[in-house]
Design an enzyme around this catalytic site. Structure first.
Site, PDB file in Angstrom:
ATOM      1  N   CYS A   1      -4.577  -3.167   3.932  1.00 20.90           N
ATOM      2  CA  CYS A   1      -4.201  -2.784   5.300  1.00 20.90           C
ATOM      3  C   CYS A   1      -5.316  -3.050   6.308  1.00 20.90           C
ATOM      4  O   CYS A   1      -5.638  -4.195   6.625  1.00 20.90           O
ATOM      5  CB  CYS A   1      -3.766  -1.317   5.301  1.00 20.90           C
ATOM      6  SG  CYS A   1      -2.827  -0.819   6.764  1.00 20.90           S
TER       7      CYS A   1
ATOM      8  N   GLU B   1       0.842  -1.189   0.000  1.00 21.36           N
ATOM      9  CA  GLU B   1       0.000   0.000   0.000  1.00 21.36           C
ATOM     10  C   GLU B   1       0.883   1.248   0.000  1.00 21.36           C
ATOM     11  O   GLU B   1       1.946   1.268   0.613  1.00 21.36           O
ATOM     12  CB  GLU B   1      -0.883  -0.002   1.251  1.00 21.36           C
ATOM     13  CG  GLU B   1      -1.763   1.238   1.409  1.00 21.36           C
ATOM     14  CD  GLU B   1      -2.394   1.303   2.794  1.00 21.36           C
ATOM     15  OE1 GLU B   1      -3.469   1.907   2.902  1.00 21.36           O
ATOM     16  OE2 GLU B   1      -1.808   0.763   3.757  1.00 21.36           O
TER      17      GLU B   1
ATOM     18  N   LYS C   1      -9.971   0.534  -2.143  1.00 21.75           N
ATOM     19  CA  LYS C   1     -10.175   0.238  -0.730  1.00 21.75           C
ATOM     20  C   LYS C   1     -11.571   0.655  -0.302  1.00 21.75           C
ATOM     21  O   LYS C   1     -12.002   1.783  -0.526  1.00 21.75           O
ATOM     22  CB  LYS C   1      -9.121   0.967   0.109  1.00 21.75           C
ATOM     23  CG  LYS C   1      -9.131   0.599   1.580  1.00 21.75           C
ATOM     24  CD  LYS C   1      -7.973   1.289   2.306  1.00 21.75           C
ATOM     25  CE  LYS C   1      -7.884   0.873   3.760  1.00 21.75           C
ATOM     26  NZ  LYS C   1      -6.755   1.547   4.455  1.00 21.75           N
TER      27      LYS C   1
END
Length: 526
Positions: free
Chosen positions: A395, A287, A344
């Site tokens: 994440c 990321e 995301k």
């Protein structure tokens, strides 16, 4: 010597454990602190997983015989003892972010503890308390800002009982850990109510606690990993590292971060050419490997394209795209450039979007680090790379059951977790990255999928479907992980039944609370 209240009507019936009325307030608060610290210690970096059982047990002992106001107090100190050290890595962002989040989580936990105190009046309270833990975690996962840290199950990544997640997901394992603690507390309450070691009731409660613990630990024998015989492919994860600085603006030097990832990819290509590493079918960057939109910065585009050309393999690149601002994993293909991307879906509060921006701006420069809120994605994306069907989460998303499950349901036979842990490690804390790695190991077992966890600064890992570490790096240095992983298409029972275990346990908790309130009202009538 620990003193106890005796003869309280509510305490006399709590847990059907005899005449024990509960500990005095100061001892109840000490038990609460000890319980919170025990749960904290069960998580990385300490990783003392058996202590996860002790936390729920000590909380029951603290709440027994308490008033509702006293239960709130016990819940508050338990929550502070758990969340303040568990989230200490947030101090690298801002001390008040750490204080605010830990304090908010503790207050929510304290309010919910009033509900647990009511459930203790029921004859079947151990099961009700275990379901309460699942309901409390379900609420904190969704409100007020969706924060899944501190779930009991997530402390069990290296424990024998972790295989239960392949049967009923993370909620089932949290229930079983809490149930073991509640049964242990039931045995302790039985003894406190009788003070007779020869009591038949104590023997029964002790045996029940031992049997419960044994059945939960027997989860390690469950045949939930049929990955044997699955085809394998080599994959690589790049940990390019970032500038070593003492503040976030210098730490997140976008051009240098991208150059590091590209340089390590070129090194990987050289190692493959020399025959020292297998040629990976897919390379994964972390990321925020690219913080400047390649469409707007030609030199960034050229840097990525050069790395893709050197590797001769598709690369999943963690990027920040503009207009709208999005955190994505984008597949770059040799000869084709950037192709499909995943956006995301679960954004980080106070990181990727700033709640109460106007108020916070009046006393802090934190919003200036994120002047424009990110836009969330809406759907799972599976990347097709030869035999690989890759599902990606970014994440923070690894903590959310439905997001990881949705990638498997969409057809992924391999999972990636792209992460940037640098924001939380300036002063050397490893709690956040190790806690997230533990979550990734649990996700591997839950879905029976290999997981490639790529982080800018570490800890990067390649995890087998059984949760074992196939390859792993250290932190704060450049690293290349290259290893074969199995591609599994089998879907575990947990993935097939989805969120139903959580929904059922939450519903049973609500029904139990309704029954407990009814019982309390009837008992209060003349």
């Amino acid at each position: 010597m620990i003193s106890a209240q005796a003869g309280l009507a509510s305490g006399a019936t709590t847990g059907r454990a005899g005449a024990f009325g509960g500990f005095r307030a100061r001892w109840a608060l000490l038990l609460s602190v000890a319980g919170g610290l025990a749960v904290f210690a069960s998580f990385p970096p300490l990783d003392l997983w058996p202590l996860a059982v002790l936390g729920p047990a000590l909380l029951v002992l603290a709440l027994t015989g308490r008033s509702l106001r006293g239960s709130f107090g016990c819940g508050l100190v338990f929550g502070l003892a758990l969340f303040v050290p568990l989230l200490s890595w947030l101090i690298n962002v801002a001390w008040y972010a750490w204080a605010a989040l830990a304090g908010a989580e503790a207050v929510i936990f304290a309010l919910l503890c009033v509900g647990q105190r009511l459930l203790l009046d029921l004859p079947f309270w151990p099961a009700a308390v275990a379901a309460w833990w699942v309901a409390a975690e379900a609420l904190r996962d969704r409100w007020p800002f969706a924060f899944p840290w501190g779930r009991l199950a997530m402390s069990q990544s290296v424990a024998p009982d972790v295989r239960w997640v392949a049967v009923g997901g993370v909620p089932l394992l949290s229930f079983l850990v809490a149930l073991t603690g509640a049964m242990l507390a039931r045995a302790a309450l039985t003894w406190l109510g009788t003070r007779d070691w020869r009591s038949r009731g104590l023997a029964g409660a002790g045996v029940a606690a031992v049997v419960t613990a044994g059945l939960v630990l027997a989860g390690g024998l469950l045949p939930v990993d049929p990955a044997g015989g699955a085809p394998t492919v080599p994959v690589a994860a790049i940990q390019g590292d970032i500038p070593h600085a003492r503040n976030l603006p210098q730490l997140l030097n976008d051009s240098e971060v991208t150059q590091n990832q590209a340089a390590d990819t070129v090194k990987l290509a050289a190692e493959v050419k020399a025959g020292r590493l297998p040629a990976p079918d897919l390379v994964i960057w972390p990321e925020d490997a690219v913080g400047l939109d390649p469409r707007e910065y030609p030199f960034v585009y050229a840097e990525i394209a050069g790395a893709v050309g050197a590797a001769g393999r598709p690369i999943l690149v963690g990027e920040v795209l503009s207009n709208p601002r999005r955190n994505v994993g984008q597949l770059w293909v040799p000869g084709a450039g950037p192709t499909t991307f995943y956006v995301k879906r679960q954004l980080v509060p106070f990181g990727e979007y700033i709640p109460f921006r106007g108020i916070i701006s009046s006393f802090s420069s934190l919003p200036s680090l994120q002047p424009v809120d990110f836009t969330a994605g809406r759907q799972a994306v599976v990347f097709d790379v030869g035999k690989i069907r890759l599902g990606d989460v970014i994440c923070y998303e690894v903590g959310f059951d439905d997001l990881v499950r949705s990638e498997v349901t969409a057809g992924a036979n391999l999972l990636a977790v792209q992460s940037n842990d640098a924001d939380f490690e300036i002063d050397g804390q490893l709690g956040e990255t190790e806690q997230q790695t533990a979550m990734a190991r649990i996700r591997a077992i839950e879905s029976d999928r290999a997981v490639v966890y790529a982080s800018t600064t570490g800890e990067s890992t390649i995890i087998g479907p059984d949760g074992a570490l196939i390859a792993h790096s250290g932190v704060w240095h450049q690293a290349v992980l290259d290893a074969p992983v199995p591609l599994v298409s089998y879907r575990t029972l947990a993935d097939r039944i989805g969120s139903w275990p959580e929904y059922v346990l939450v519903l049973l908790t609500v029904l139990g609370l309704g029954l407990a309130i009814t019982v309390r009202r009837r008992a209060s009538r003349p």
